[in-house]
Design a protein around this motif. Sequence first.
Motif, short mmCIF file in Angstrom:
data_model
loop_
_atom_site.label_atom_id
_atom_site.label_comp_id
_atom_site.label_asym_id
_atom_site.label_seq_id
_atom_site.Cartn_x
_atom_site.Cartn_y
_atom_site.Cartn_z
N VAL A 1 0.82 -1.21 0.00
CA VAL A 1 0.00 0.00 0.00
C VAL A 1 0.85 1.26 0.00
O VAL A 1 0.57 2.22 -0.72
N PHE A 2 1.91 1.27 0.82
CA PHE A 2 2.74 2.45 1.00
C PHE A 2 4.12 2.22 0.38
O PHE A 2 4.75 1.18 0.62
N PRO A 3 4.66 3.18 -0.37
CA PRO A 3 5.98 2.99 -0.98
C PRO A 3 7.14 3.09 0.00
O PRO A 3 8.26 2.67 -0.33
N HIS A 4 6.92 3.66 1.18
CA HIS A 4 8.01 3.85 2.13
C HIS A 4 7.66 3.19 3.46
O HIS A 4 6.55 3.38 3.98
N GLN A 5 8.63 2.43 4.01
CA GLN A 5 8.43 1.76 5.30
C GLN A 5 9.71 1.82 6.13
O GLN A 5 10.81 1.95 5.59
N ALA A 6 9.54 1.72 7.43
CA ALA A 6 10.66 1.59 8.36
C ALA A 6 10.19 0.75 9.54
O ALA A 6 8.99 0.61 9.78
N MET A 7 11.15 0.19 10.26
CA MET A 7 10.83 -0.63 11.44
C MET A 7 11.78 -0.26 12.56
O MET A 7 12.99 -0.19 12.37
N LEU A 8 11.22 0.01 13.76
CA LEU A 8 12.01 0.30 14.95
C LEU A 8 11.86 -0.85 15.92
O LEU A 8 10.74 -1.24 16.29
N ALA A 9 12.98 -1.40 16.37
CA ALA A 9 12.95 -2.49 17.35
C ALA A 9 14.34 -2.67 17.93
O ALA A 9 15.34 -2.22 17.36
N SER A 10 14.39 -3.36 19.05
CA SER A 10 15.70 -3.64 19.65
C SER A 10 16.43 -4.66 18.78
O SER A 10 15.80 -5.48 18.10
N PRO A 11 17.76 -4.63 18.78
CA PRO A 11 18.51 -5.61 17.98
C PRO A 11 18.16 -7.05 18.34
O PRO A 11 18.10 -7.91 17.45
N GLU A 12 17.92 -7.33 19.62
CA GLU A 12 17.61 -8.70 20.04
C GLU A 12 16.31 -9.18 19.42
O GLU A 12 16.19 -10.34 19.02
N VAL A 13 15.32 -8.30 19.35
CA VAL A 13 14.04 -8.68 18.75
C VAL A 13 14.20 -8.85 17.24
O VAL A 13 13.70 -9.81 16.65
N LEU A 14 14.89 -7.92 16.59
CA LEU A 14 15.08 -8.01 15.14
C LEU A 14 15.84 -9.28 14.74
O LEU A 14 15.62 -9.82 13.66
N ARG A 15 16.70 -9.75 15.61
CA ARG A 15 17.46 -10.98 15.32
C ARG A 15 16.71 -12.23 15.76
O ARG A 15 17.21 -13.35 15.60
N GLY A 16 15.53 -12.06 16.32
CA GLY A 16 14.74 -13.21 16.75
C GLY A 16 15.24 -13.86 18.02
O GLY A 16 14.88 -15.00 18.32
N ARG A 17 16.02 -13.13 18.81
CA ARG A 17 16.57 -13.72 20.04
C ARG A 17 15.59 -13.68 21.20
O ARG A 17 15.75 -14.41 22.17
N ARG A 18 14.58 -12.80 21.09
CA ARG A 18 13.54 -12.77 22.12
C ARG A 18 12.26 -12.19 21.52
O ARG A 18 12.30 -11.50 20.51
N PHE A 19 11.15 -12.52 22.15
CA PHE A 19 9.86 -11.95 21.77
C PHE A 19 9.83 -10.48 22.18
O PHE A 19 10.37 -10.11 23.23
N GLY A 20 9.21 -9.64 21.36
CA GLY A 20 9.17 -8.24 21.73
C GLY A 20 8.35 -7.41 20.76
O GLY A 20 7.71 -7.92 19.84
N ASN A 21 8.40 -6.11 20.98
CA ASN A 21 7.63 -5.16 20.17
C ASN A 21 8.47 -4.66 19.00
O ASN A 21 9.68 -4.44 19.14
N LEU A 22 7.79 -4.47 17.88
CA LEU A 22 8.40 -3.86 16.70
C LEU A 22 7.44 -2.78 16.23
O LEU A 22 6.24 -3.04 16.08
N VAL A 23 7.94 -1.59 16.00
CA VAL A 23 7.10 -0.48 15.56
C VAL A 23 7.27 -0.30 14.06
O VAL A 23 8.36 0.01 13.57
N LEU A 24 6.19 -0.53 13.34
CA LEU A 24 6.17 -0.38 11.89
C LEU A 24 5.72 1.04 11.53
O LEU A 24 4.77 1.56 12.10
N VAL A 25 6.42 1.65 10.59
CA VAL A 25 6.09 3.01 10.11
C VAL A 25 5.99 2.94 8.60
O VAL A 25 6.82 2.30 7.94
N ALA A 26 4.97 3.61 8.04
CA ALA A 26 4.80 3.59 6.58
C ALA A 26 4.16 4.89 6.12
O ALA A 26 3.46 5.56 6.89
N GLY A 27 4.40 5.24 4.87
CA GLY A 27 3.81 6.46 4.33
C GLY A 27 4.00 6.54 2.84
O GLY A 27 4.80 5.80 2.25
#
Length: 276
Positions: free
Chosen positions: A191-217
């Motif tokens: 839907v949106f041509p631009h996206q970004a994701m904010l999260a801790s490195p541990e979550v992004l690497r799948g080392r622990r469950f956690g929150n990820l903030v998706l941004v799009a526009g």
Amino acid sequence: MRAEVDHGVAELVAEPDRPTAWTLLVNGTAQSHVDLADPTHLEFEYVRRLGHVLDTAAPATRPLRVLHLGGGAWTLARYVAATRPGSWQRVVELDGALVDLIAGRLPADGLDIDVRVGDARYELQQLPAGSVDVLVVDVFAGARIPAHLTSVEFVGAAARVLDAGGVHTANLADGAPLSFARAQVATAAAVFPHQAMLASPEVLRGRRFGNLVLVAGRAPLPVPELTRAAAADPFPARVESGTPLRRFAAGARIVTDRSAGPSPIPPPGFFGQPEQ
């Protein structure tokens, strides 16, 4: 204090070293943290990251039109009212008894926050096209994001209400192998041509469950500003965008209303849940 609400039991827990601060739990899940004396204080890591999105959505102090899907204790709406006076804000919360509890115990009088009781997607669809600058999606039924708020049809409805430079942001929760988060990035990219994701490195690497903030526009996102803000947090986060984020979502299928499912069940103890 504990109270029965429409969807279970809500509890407001006072913070011993901050006499005006409270944590809201619903059915044992931590939903919000509010400091009535200092609405700019954002306690939870993921809420701070959503705050960074709001901070970078427009020049400082400029009023915004913000739709908050998911009410909790109206933490981010209070934050915007304090940091961007004159903003138009609407909070949508499904649980009417919870709204009454928060209004009575943690009032937000004089902040011009319009609180509506209703389903998030239905209320989103009632707004005029181009009427919102920032859409914040932070809806959990218990500890899971409802399926009907994860589809490309929902993201399309979000895009319709945003103006040309508007920002869509959503709080996600996932763990290894991050299939839910990858699919949400792929769905937003449809839907949106631009996206970004904010999260801790541990979550992004799948080392622990956690929150990820998706941004799009539709317009380019303020990735450098988000990166600096996230890196300066007490618990720093990474910001992925562009090619790295496309690689993150590679192979993930776009979610539709027919294929949608809720976010994964978090492990015991996450979101303040008691151990089973």
